[in-house]
Motif scaffolding. Structure first.
Motif, PDB file in Angstrom:
ATOM      1  N   UNK A   2      -6.294  19.614  96.925  1.00 18.16           N
ATOM      2  CA  UNK A   2      -6.588  20.888  96.266  1.00 18.16           C
ATOM      3  C   UNK A   2      -6.332  20.698  94.776  1.00 18.16           C
ATOM      4  N   UNK A   3      -7.333  20.956  93.965  1.00 14.19           N
ATOM      5  CA  UNK A   3      -7.176  20.833  92.513  1.00 14.19           C
ATOM      6  C   UNK A   3      -6.247  21.932  91.994  1.00 14.19           C
ATOM      7  N   UNK A   4      -5.504  21.583  90.962  1.00 15.90           N
ATOM      8  CA  UNK A   4      -4.568  22.533  90.374  1.00 15.90           C
ATOM      9  C   UNK A   4      -5.258  23.817  89.902  1.00 15.90           C
ATOM     10  N   UNK A   5      -6.383  23.669  89.234  1.00 11.43           N
ATOM     11  CA  UNK A   5      -7.111  24.844  88.730  1.00 11.43           C
ATOM     12  C   UNK A   5      -7.555  25.751  89.867  1.00 11.43           C
ATOM     13  N   UNK A   6      -7.923  25.150  90.991  1.00 10.24           N
ATOM     14  CA  UNK A   6      -8.357  25.929  92.147  1.00 10.24           C
ATOM     15  C   UNK A   6      -7.175  26.703  92.725  1.00 10.24           C
ATOM     16  N   UNK A   7      -6.025  26.036  92.874  1.00  8.98           N
ATOM     17  CA  UNK A   7      -4.844  26.726  93.385  1.00  8.98           C
ATOM     18  C   UNK A   7      -4.457  27.894  92.479  1.00  8.98           C
ATOM     19  N   UNK A   8      -4.548  27.678  91.193  1.00 10.76           N
ATOM     20  CA  UNK A   8      -4.117  28.699  90.232  1.00 10.76           C
ATOM     21  C   UNK A   8      -4.996  29.941  90.216  1.00 10.76           C
ATOM     22  N   UNK A   9      -6.140  29.900  90.900  1.00 13.10           N
ATOM     23  CA  UNK A   9      -6.972  31.105  91.008  1.00 13.10           C
ATOM     24  C   UNK A   9      -6.268  32.186  91.841  1.00 13.10           C
ATOM     25  N   UNK A  17       2.985  24.599  81.824  1.00  9.84           N
ATOM     26  CA  UNK A  17       4.354  24.353  81.381  1.00  9.84           C
ATOM     27  C   UNK A  17       5.429  24.833  82.351  1.00  9.84           C
ATOM     28  N   UNK A  18       5.070  25.729  83.277  1.00 16.76           N
ATOM     29  CA  UNK A  18       6.121  26.338  84.094  1.00 16.76           C
ATOM     30  C   UNK A  18       5.974  26.154  85.603  1.00 16.76           C
ATOM     31  N   UNK A  19       4.782  25.916  86.117  1.00 14.61           N
ATOM     32  CA  UNK A  19       4.623  25.835  87.573  1.00 14.61           C
ATOM     33  C   UNK A  19       4.302  24.389  87.978  1.00 14.61           C
ATOM     34  N   UNK A  20       4.814  23.972  89.107  1.00 16.41           N
ATOM     35  CA  UNK A  20       4.640  22.611  89.600  1.00 16.41           C
ATOM     36  C   UNK A  20       3.174  22.320  89.929  1.00 16.41           C
ATOM     37  N   UNK A  21       2.632  21.190  89.464  1.00 13.39           N
ATOM     38  CA  UNK A  21       1.264  20.810  89.858  1.00 13.39           C
ATOM     39  C   UNK A  21       1.179  20.576  91.370  1.00 13.39           C
ATOM     40  N   UNK A  22       0.018  20.829  91.939  1.00 11.53           N
ATOM     41  CA  UNK A  22      -0.162  20.718  93.395  1.00 11.53           C
ATOM     42  C   UNK A  22       0.232  19.334  93.900  1.00 11.53           C
ATOM     43  N   UNK A  23      -0.236  18.298  93.256  1.00 12.79           N
ATOM     44  CA  UNK A  23       0.036  16.933  93.710  1.00 12.79           C
ATOM     45  C   UNK A  23       1.540  16.639  93.717  1.00 12.79           C
ATOM     46  N   UNK A  24       2.235  17.072  92.684  1.00 14.67           N
ATOM     47  CA  UNK A  24       3.688  16.888  92.596  1.00 14.67           C
ATOM     48  C   UNK A  24       4.382  17.676  93.708  1.00 14.67           C
ATOM     49  N   UNK A  25       3.958  18.915  93.910  1.00 10.56           N
ATOM     50  CA  UNK A  25       4.565  19.762  94.946  1.00 10.56           C
ATOM     51  C   UNK A  25       4.414  19.128  96.331  1.00 10.56           C
ATOM     52  N   UNK A  26       3.252  18.574  96.609  1.00 11.89           N
ATOM     53  CA  UNK A  26       3.034  17.940  97.920  1.00 11.89           C
ATOM     54  C   UNK A  26       3.939  16.730  98.109  1.00 11.89           C
ATOM     55  N   UNK A  27       4.034  15.889  97.095  1.00 10.29           N
ATOM     56  CA  UNK A  27       4.900  14.705  97.181  1.00 10.29           C
ATOM     57  C   UNK A  27       6.352  15.123  97.402  1.00 10.29           C
ATOM     58  N   UNK A  28       6.808  16.095  96.608  1.00  3.94           N
ATOM     59  CA  UNK A  28       8.190  16.560  96.711  1.00  3.94           C
ATOM     60  C   UNK A  28       8.465  17.175  98.079  1.00  3.94           C
ATOM     61  N   UNK A  29       7.573  18.043  98.537  1.00  9.22           N
ATOM     62  CA  UNK A  29       7.773  18.718  99.827  1.00  9.22           C
ATOM     63  C   UNK A  29       7.786  17.718 100.979  1.00  9.22           C
ATOM     64  N   UNK A  30       6.900  16.735 100.933  1.00  5.52           N
ATOM     65  CA  UNK A  30       6.858  15.726 101.996  1.00  5.52           C
ATOM     66  C   UNK A  30       8.178  14.966 102.087  1.00  5.52           C
ATOM     67  N   UNK A  31       8.754  14.663 100.952  1.00  8.92           N
ATOM     68  CA  UNK A  31      10.032  13.945 100.927  1.00  8.92           C
ATOM     69  C   UNK A  31      11.174  14.837 101.423  1.00  8.92           C
ATOM     70  N   UNK A  32      11.202  16.070 100.965  1.00  4.66           N
ATOM     71  CA  UNK A  32      12.315  16.965 101.275  1.00  4.66           C
ATOM     72  C   UNK A  32      12.351  17.404 102.730  1.00  4.66           C
ATOM     73  N   UNK A  33      11.181  17.515 103.354  1.00  4.88           N
ATOM     74  CA  UNK A  33      11.134  17.935 104.762  1.00  4.88           C
ATOM     75  C   UNK A  33      11.227  16.680 105.633  1.00  4.88           C
ATOM     76  N   UNK A  34      12.454  16.191 105.773  1.00  7.03           N
ATOM     77  CA  UNK A  34      12.691  14.956 106.526  1.00  7.03           C
ATOM     78  C   UNK A  34      12.580  15.179 108.034  1.00  7.03           C
ATOM     79  N   UNK A  35      12.712  16.444 108.432  1.00 10.10           N
ATOM     80  CA  UNK A  35      12.565  16.784 109.851  1.00 10.10           C
ATOM     81  C   UNK A  35      12.007  18.201 109.951  1.00 10.10           C
TER      82      UNK A  35
END
Length: 198
Positions: free
Chosen positions: A12-19, A31-49
């Motif tokens: 999902x492109x960032x501009x599309x999500x921001x709609x 400047x203030x909200x996490x980009x989609x790609x970064x959010x996905x990487x972070x969430x995948x790591x944090x949800x270990x189970x």
């Protein structure tokens, strides 16, 4: 369509999500909200189970939590002191039937980290040091608050059990909390993945 694509692991492109956001909120995204790609990487790591409870420290417009809730089997919780952003995040989650995400209108110093398994930190207190990119004028901005909030977060994270996961984005200093080891990094050191080792 946005959340369905995230659930199916379709980019999902960032501009599309921001709609999803009103224009004023959308303009703050860079400047203030996490980009989609970064959010996905972070969430995948944090949800270990499955059912892992992830706290977003200063959730803003809810973008990280919404993406994490749609793309993982975790439960996401966003704490934010701007009531308008909390209501906006709640509205988006409800409209799109995301049942594994909650947003709280509260100050971080009122949140017990022991209630959560993993943490996301995208420099939420920086406005107190640099007021050139304020989100709005709805909260008190004061340099002392930056240090008060940062110290509270650090002390809470130090008390978490071994195995606790933490992701930081554009957050120098939080990456050096005692007991947490850097597992790996991305985006030229801006995105860091840590685990509590002792």
């Amino acid at each position: 369509m946005i959340f369905k694509n995230l659930q199916l692991n379709i980019d999902v492109e960032d501009d599309f999500f921001n709609t999803l956001y009103p224009l004023r909120i959308k303009k703050l995204s860079e400047f203030h909200w996490t980009p989609v790609e970064v959010a996905k990487l972070a969430a995948d790591y944090l949800v270990a189970k499955p059912n892992c409870k992830v706290l977003d420290i200063g959730s803003g417009a809810g973008k990280f939590c919404l993406i994490g809730a749609a793309s993982t089997k975790g439960h996401f919780y966003g704490v934010e002191q701007r009531e308008g952003l909390v209501k906006l995040s709640q509205r988006i989650a409800k409209t799109h039937n995301l049942n594994n995400v909650e947003f709280f209108h509260s100050n971080i110093t009122e949140i017990a980290f022991s209630d959560y398994d993993a943490f996301y930190f995208y420099n939420p207190f920086y406005e107190n040091l640099d007021n050139s990119l304020l989100i709005d004028n709805k909260i008190v901005i004061d340099e002392k608050l930056y240090f008060t909030y940062s110290e509270y977060v650090e002390n809470q994270l130090k008390k978490t059990p071994v195995g606790t996961l933490l992701v930081t984005y554009w957050s120098m200093g939080v990456d050096n909390i005692e007991g947490f080891d850097l597992e790996f990094t991305a985006y030229n050191g801006k995105l860091n993945f840590l685990e509590k080792k002792f």
